[in-house]
Design a protein around this motif. Structure first.
Motif, mmCIF file in Angstrom:
data_model
loop_
_atom_site.group_PDB
_atom_site.id
_atom_site.type_symbol
_atom_site.label_atom_id
_atom_site.label_comp_id
_atom_site.label_asym_id
_atom_site.label_seq_id
_atom_site.Cartn_x
_atom_site.Cartn_y
_atom_site.Cartn_z
ATOM 1 N N GLU A 158 0.923 -1.088 0.024
ATOM 2 C CA GLU A 158 0.010 0.108 -0.150
ATOM 3 C C GLU A 158 0.978 1.567 0.007
ATOM 4 O O GLU A 158 1.732 1.271 0.865
ATOM 5 N N ILE A 159 0.767 2.020 -1.197
ATOM 6 C CA ILE A 159 1.390 3.234 -1.211
ATOM 7 C C ILE A 159 0.949 4.416 -0.028
ATOM 8 O O ILE A 159 1.997 5.196 0.206
ATOM 9 N N ASP A 160 -0.019 4.470 0.263
ATOM 10 C CA ASP A 160 -0.531 5.693 1.126
ATOM 11 C C ASP A 160 -0.255 5.454 2.621
ATOM 12 O O ASP A 160 -0.757 4.213 3.111
ATOM 13 N N PRO A 161 0.544 6.010 3.282
ATOM 14 C CA PRO A 161 0.954 5.723 4.857
ATOM 15 C C PRO A 161 -0.292 5.708 5.546
ATOM 16 O O PRO A 161 -0.205 5.019 6.694
ATOM 17 N N VAL A 162 -1.174 6.618 5.469
ATOM 18 C CA VAL A 162 -2.469 6.728 6.429
ATOM 19 C C VAL A 162 -3.194 5.371 6.214
ATOM 20 O O VAL A 162 -3.722 4.668 7.302
ATOM 21 N N TYR A 163 -3.564 5.085 5.101
ATOM 22 C CA TYR A 163 -4.258 3.851 4.809
ATOM 23 C C TYR A 163 -3.291 2.471 5.144
ATOM 24 O O TYR A 163 -3.803 1.459 5.531
ATOM 25 N N HIS A 164 -2.036 2.565 4.919
ATOM 26 C CA HIS A 164 -1.223 1.525 5.371
ATOM 27 C C HIS A 164 -1.462 1.257 6.966
ATOM 28 O O HIS A 164 -1.443 0.263 7.415
ATOM 29 N N ALA A 165 -1.169 2.461 7.569
ATOM 30 C CA ALA A 165 -1.163 2.415 9.127
ATOM 31 C C ALA A 165 -2.657 1.687 9.559
ATOM 32 O O ALA A 165 -2.663 1.076 10.496
ATOM 33 N N ASN A 166 -3.725 2.203 9.069
ATOM 34 C CA ASN A 166 -4.912 1.661 9.327
ATOM 35 C C ASN A 166 -5.078 0.112 9.036
ATOM 36 O O ASN A 166 -5.612 -0.667 9.681
ATOM 37 N N ALA A 167 -4.478 -0.335 7.877
ATOM 38 C CA ALA A 167 -4.515 -1.901 7.600
ATOM 39 C C ALA A 167 -3.679 -2.536 8.635
ATOM 40 O O ALA A 167 -4.147 -3.722 8.944
ATOM 41 N N VAL A 168 -2.501 -1.861 8.933
ATOM 42 C CA VAL A 168 -1.558 -2.812 9.858
ATOM 43 C C VAL A 168 -2.350 -2.861 11.207
ATOM 44 O O VAL A 168 -2.328 -3.868 11.857
ATOM 45 N N ARG A 169 -3.026 -1.721 11.800
ATOM 46 C CA ARG A 169 -3.652 -1.888 13.173
ATOM 47 C C ARG A 169 -4.713 -2.973 12.904
ATOM 48 O O ARG A 169 -5.040 -3.930 13.951
ATOM 49 N N ARG A 170 -5.296 -2.923 11.919
ATOM 50 C CA ARG A 170 -6.568 -3.974 11.252
ATOM 51 C C ARG A 170 -5.972 -5.290 11.425
ATOM 52 O O ARG A 170 -6.642 -6.380 12.047
ATOM 53 N N LEU A 171 -5.005 -5.493 10.779
ATOM 54 C CA LEU A 171 -4.354 -6.859 10.570
ATOM 55 C C LEU A 171 -3.629 -7.302 11.934
ATOM 56 O O LEU A 171 -3.758 -8.506 12.349
ATOM 57 N N ASP A 172 -3.157 -6.458 12.783
ATOM 58 C CA ASP A 172 -2.590 -6.921 14.051
ATOM 59 C C ASP A 172 -3.574 -7.260 14.880
ATOM 60 O O ASP A 172 -3.542 -8.209 15.861
ATOM 61 N N ALA A 173 -5.000 -6.857 14.791
ATOM 62 C CA ALA A 173 -5.943 -7.195 15.795
ATOM 63 C C ALA A 173 -6.383 -8.484 15.515
ATOM 64 O O ALA A 173 -7.056 -9.296 16.215
ATOM 65 N N LEU A 174 -6.052 -9.040 14.332
ATOM 66 C CA LEU A 174 -6.532 -10.478 13.854
ATOM 67 C C LEU A 174 -5.319 -11.284 14.650
ATOM 68 O O LEU A 174 -5.697 -12.590 14.673
ATOM 69 N N ALA A 175 -4.229 -11.083 14.866
ATOM 70 C CA ALA A 175 -3.182 -11.809 15.266
ATOM 71 C C ALA A 175 -3.543 -12.746 16.641
ATOM 72 O O ALA A 175 -3.322 -13.801 16.610
ATOM 73 N N PRO A 176 -4.292 -11.979 17.430
ATOM 74 C CA PRO A 176 -4.586 -12.994 18.701
ATOM 75 C C PRO A 176 -5.488 -14.159 18.487
ATOM 76 O O PRO A 176 -5.305 -15.131 18.988
ATOM 77 N N LYS A 177 -6.342 -13.995 17.529
ATOM 78 C CA LYS A 177 -7.197 -14.939 17.115
ATOM 79 C C LYS A 177 -6.409 -16.085 16.524
ATOM 80 O O LYS A 177 -6.775 -17.361 16.698
#
Length: 214
Positions: free
Chosen positions: A192-211
């Protein structure tokens, strides 16, 4: 189970080996200079300089006899078809996602999204083919102005790849493809080229890790 890379996909692609990806599911810019009601926009949505080289790289990194699912801008379908064919892709299907709401109204009420199914080589037929008209749930677009629902992408990934295959999205946006790949037991690479959208996606995917660890 995956990586989400911040950068321009054309700069990142050279680091991805030939034939190392099992499936691509992507929602590239539609070339319409889109801006939502809050003023959010999408990088490279106002020009097509990237279109041909990006799909050429997608074809290169895919294994032989695999598929790419690409959303597209219907007003620029000629440019997308040109890029797909120059890359070496063969069109093998068209998917319409039926919305229960109108995202916009002009001469018509816009109540669908669509994507083409592209082949590199001769992919095997799925055991239970999906319908070419599928449901679509509103994502809310909280993380990205054109955020795709995971529920629409997961069946595609499950149908056109196998467990632990690598799924690539070079226009990852809010990470919906990556989240869908994770949900159905695939590995993923997102760019992802946009740093804001990238940061949103990272937080979203990190939230899946505990599952995954539970």
């Amino acid at each position: 189970m995956g990586r989400l890379i911040l950068g321009d996909c054309l700069s990142v692609f050279p680091s991805i080996p030939d034939g190392s990806v099992d499936l691509i599911v992507t929602d590239p810019p539609y070339l319409v200079n889109y801006q939502d009601r809050s003023g959010r926009s999408i990088a490279n949505d106002q020009n097509d300089d990237w279109l041909v080289p990006a799909f050429a790289q997608m074809h290169r990194v895919l294994r032989r006899d695999t598929t790419c699912v690409s959303f597209y801008g219907w007003t620029k379908v000629d440019l997308f078809f040109d890029a797909w064919r120059k890359a070496g892709f063969r069109v093998i299907g068209h998917i319409v996602f039926n919305k229960g709401y109108a995202s916009k109204s002009r001469y018509l009420r816009y109540q669908h999204e669509s994507a083409y199914l592209l082949a590199k080589g001769n992919p095997p037929l799925p055991a239970q083919p999906l319908p070419d008209v599928m449901p679509w749930e509103y994502s809310g677009n909280r993380l990205h102005p054109t955020q795709k629902p995971v529920g629409a992408l997961a069946p595609l990934i499950e149908s056109f790849s196998r467990p632990m295959d690598i799924v690539l999205d070079p226009f990852a946006g809010s990470g919906s493809t990556c989240a869908a790949a994770h949900q159905v037991g695939r590995r993923y690479v997102g760019i992802e080229i946009d740093p804001v959208y990238h940061a949103n996606a990272v937080r979203r995917l990190d939230a899946l890790a505990p599952k995954a660890a539970a």
